[in-house]
Design an enzyme around this catalytic site. Structure first.
Site, PDB file in Angstrom:
ATOM      1  N   HIS A 260       0.876  -1.172   0.000  1.00  0.00           N
ATOM      2  CA  HIS A 260       0.000   0.000   0.000  1.00  0.00           C
ATOM      3  C   HIS A 260       0.917   1.228   0.000  1.00  0.00           C
ATOM      4  O   HIS A 260       2.036   1.163   0.516  1.00  0.00           O
ATOM      5  CB  HIS A 260      -0.826  -0.059   1.294  1.00  0.00           C
TER       6      HIS A 260
ATOM      7  N   ASP B  88       3.083  -4.864   7.838  1.00  0.00           N
ATOM      8  CA  ASP B  88       1.878  -4.040   7.700  1.00  0.00           C
ATOM      9  C   ASP B  88       0.694  -4.997   7.780  1.00  0.00           C
ATOM     10  O   ASP B  88       0.428  -5.745   6.841  1.00  0.00           O
ATOM     11  CB  ASP B  88       1.936  -3.304   6.353  1.00  0.00           C
TER      12      ASP B  88
ATOM     13  N   GLN C 290      -4.582  -5.212   6.557  1.00  0.00           N
ATOM     14  CA  GLN C 290      -5.583  -6.064   5.917  1.00  0.00           C
ATOM     15  C   GLN C 290      -5.628  -7.453   6.518  1.00  0.00           C
ATOM     16  O   GLN C 290      -6.506  -8.246   6.175  1.00  0.00           O
ATOM     17  CB  GLN C 290      -5.275  -6.192   4.413  1.00  0.00           C
TER      18      GLN C 290
ATOM     19  N   LYS D 187     -10.413  -1.102  10.501  1.00  0.00           N
ATOM     20  CA  LYS D 187     -10.582  -2.234   9.586  1.00  0.00           C
ATOM     21  C   LYS D 187     -10.979  -3.506  10.330  1.00  0.00           C
ATOM     22  O   LYS D 187     -11.352  -4.494   9.726  1.00  0.00           O
ATOM     23  CB  LYS D 187      -9.293  -2.463   8.787  1.00  0.00           C
TER      24      LYS D 187
ATOM     25  N   CYS E 296      -4.856   2.759  -3.526  1.00  0.00           N
ATOM     26  CA  CYS E 296      -3.603   3.249  -2.935  1.00  0.00           C
ATOM     27  C   CYS E 296      -2.482   2.240  -3.136  1.00  0.00           C
ATOM     28  O   CYS E 296      -1.638   2.049  -2.255  1.00  0.00           O
ATOM     29  CB  CYS E 296      -3.778   3.573  -1.456  1.00  0.00           C
TER      30      CYS E 296
END
Lengths: 156, 418
Positions: free
Chosen positions: B135, B212, B215, B238, B376
């Site tokens: 991202h 990261d 997600q 999220k 993104c």
């Protein structure tokens, strides 16, 4: 809320399928590039201004149906018109797309371009319709490239 | 005994109707008069009633500034805030509470590592390794650092399915590498990276790793001790918590070595005009008054997910994704972008020659919310030679009927443009 099918009507779908004046002019006097970074609409305009009027215009690029149809119809409408009259149209189109001009009740020169009137109800798509007009203005004032973001943002 | 073992490893079936009842927005909103089919979970999840109730209870009964007053309310608010930190610790299975730094979201977590670790330890000629799947928020901070310090960004390529090419990764991590920063799950394609293996490979060169997890956390059970990563960042919204909440896990010995990210109140022990002494971790990284309610809401959201169980959630979503993949593949002209061996939640697609923004506008008319655009993740789009995609992303409350609605609506789009 507007039914988007009203927007995706035959005339727009047809211009998307068979865009008019698609390509680039070899003898252009003005060129400009328009980019809508949010959705990736990216078009190039080339035009030939002769005696203060648009003698020729063409566009190419990658874009959604709304942007492509808007560009295609724009080329058919502005060809042959005086630059000053085209600038008026640019202003009126932007005003219509952002809901500041109601074509049903206010005076305008937009003619069949009013098929885009419904775009004002789809805020995320306003820029798609405006980009070609924005790019045309940039070509007139000899700005090489323009975007729908920042100071030039039509909906901020 | 055998039967019992089989039973124990079979995740419990999700009672989706009961779960849906926990999310008021799913019954309150009717785009274009249609029931909401919310398939934009990779952008932001919806909030269940227990989290909403927790926010209301905090604001109506517990609010004051934290870590300051001696009065009752301040102590109540501080206790609730620190309790949320323990819930994050438990959720990630971190060793210690002080390894959890509250952030405004995953982006801030990555930026914290960039400023706190990168600006202290990364210099000219050093290298940072990321993947092609990142991202923008795990690309841009490193580009900024590289520009400032004369370091180099190395990007691990992906194959046509959207899987990271591990041989290339192995080749790129070397003596100059000072950090590996990689996504756990790709937001644009849904690829689940083999992060445990990639972390071990980086460690073989003594290189610390930032994951990261934005997600990943709503879909995959995360155990930072098992992964052994140095840093793990995620966002609260999220995973059905409030926007403005998030956390960064960092191994204590690394957080201690790092410099503060922001200066201000709460991150200091003492201040004179001559010298300021920084507070201990995690306070060192939490300058200023945080969104207290948001972090408490995050703690509640993690407990909510924990009660349902990530194994059950993952199993349900896996079935949904397999069903959606099969149904969408059967539609003429639909091209799926990203077909990695292991995927979570995300179905990115292209309908014939129709631009994704037109697809999104028309699906919305049937009450279906999908994301359209470059997500993104412009390098991913460039890799697959598309300007954008339409992306459906699933969560625990999505149903097979909603997949059917998506497929039917996509067929309508195709007919309109035929």
């Amino acid at each position: 809320m507007m039914d988007s099918k009203q927007l995706y009507q035959e005339v727009i779908l047809d211009h998307n399928r068979k865009p008019r004046n698609y390509g680039a002019l070899a003898d252009a006097t003005h060129r400009s590039e328009g980019l809508n970074p949010l959705c990736g609409d990216h078009i190039w305009l080339s035009l030939k201004v002769d005696g203060g009027a648009v003698a020729g215009i063409a566009f190419e690029g990658q874009s959604c149906a709304i942007c492509k149809a808007s560009a295609s119809m724009m080329t058919t409408v502005v060809k042959g018109k005086a630059v000053g009259d085209v600038e008026t149209l640019i202003g009126e189109f932007r005003a219509m797309a952002t809901g500041q001009l109601e074509p049903a009740t206010q005076a305008h020169h937009l003619g069949r371009l009013t098929v885009f009137a419904g775009i004002k109800d789809l805020p995320s798509r306003v820029k798609c319709a405006i980009l070609p007009w924005h790019t045309l203005h940039a070509a007139f004032v000899q700005e090489g490239s323009t975007t729908t973001e920042g100071e030039a943002d039509p909906v901020s | 005994m055998t039967a019992q073992t089989a039973l124990a490893v079979t995740p419990p079936t999700l009672d989706v109707e009961r779960i849906r009842a926990d999310f008021p927005i799913l019954r309150n909103v009717h785009p274009h008069g249609k029931p909401l089919v919310y398939l934009d979970n990779a952008a932001s999840g919806q909030m269940p009633q227990p989290v909403i109730d927790r926010l209301v209870r905090y604001q109506t009964h517990e609010h004051a500034n934290i870590h300051r007053g001696v009065h009752t309310l301040s102590e109540t608010a501080t206790a609730a805030y620190e309790d949320a930190r323990r819930r994050v610790q438990k959720f990630l299975n971190a060793r210690q509470e002080r390894e959890i730094v509250f952030t405004s979201g995953c982006t801030e977590g990555v930026n914290l590592v960039m400023h706190g670790y990168g600006r202290r330890f990364i210099g000219e000629g050093d290298e940072i390794v990321i993947t092609w799947l990142e991202h923008h928020s795990n690309i841009v901070p490193w580009q900024m650092l590289c520009e400032e310090r004369g370091a180099k960004l190395k990007v691990v390529p992906i194959d046509d399915r959207g899987d990271v090419i591990l041989e290339e990764y192995e080749r790129l991590v070397g003596p100059r590498t000072k950090l590996v920063a990689i996504t756990h799950v790709s937001n644009a394609l849904g690829t689940v990276n083999p992060v445990k293996q990639m972390i071990a490979m980086a460690h073989a060169h003594g290189v610390p790793v930032l994951i990261d997890g934005a997600q990943a956390v709503p879909h995959v059970a995360v155990d930072v001790q098992d992964l052994d990563c140095e840093f793990y960042a995620f966002s609260g919204h999220k995973i059905f918590g409030p926007t403005g909440s998030g956390a960064l896990y960092g191994k204590a010995e690394w957080l201690e070595k790092m410099q503060p990210f922001k200066g201000g109140g709460d991150m200091i022990l003492s201040v004179t005009f001559e010298k300021t002494t920084y507070n201990a971790i995690p306070a060192k990284f939490e300058a200023g008054t945080p969104p207290i309610a948001a972090m408490i809401g995050l703690g509640e959201a993690l407990d909510y997910v924990g009660r349902i169980g990530l194994d059950a959630i993952a199993a349900h979503e896996h079935e949904l994704l397999a069903y959606a993949t099969e149904k969408m593949s059967a539609v003429d002209g639909v091209r799926l972008i990203g077909t990695a061996r292991q995927k979570a939640s995300v179905l990115s697609f292209y309908v014939g020659e129709v631009h994704p923004h037109d697809v999104g506008t028309l699906l919305n008319e049937d009450g279906i919310a999908v994301r359209t655009g470059h997500h993104c993740a412009q390098p991913v789009m460039q890799r697959f030679k598309v300007p954008a995609t339409a992306r459906a992303s699933f969560a625990l409350y999505n149903t097979f009927e909603e997949v059917d609605a998506l497929v039917a609506s996509v067929r309508k789009v195709q007919q309109l443009f035929a």
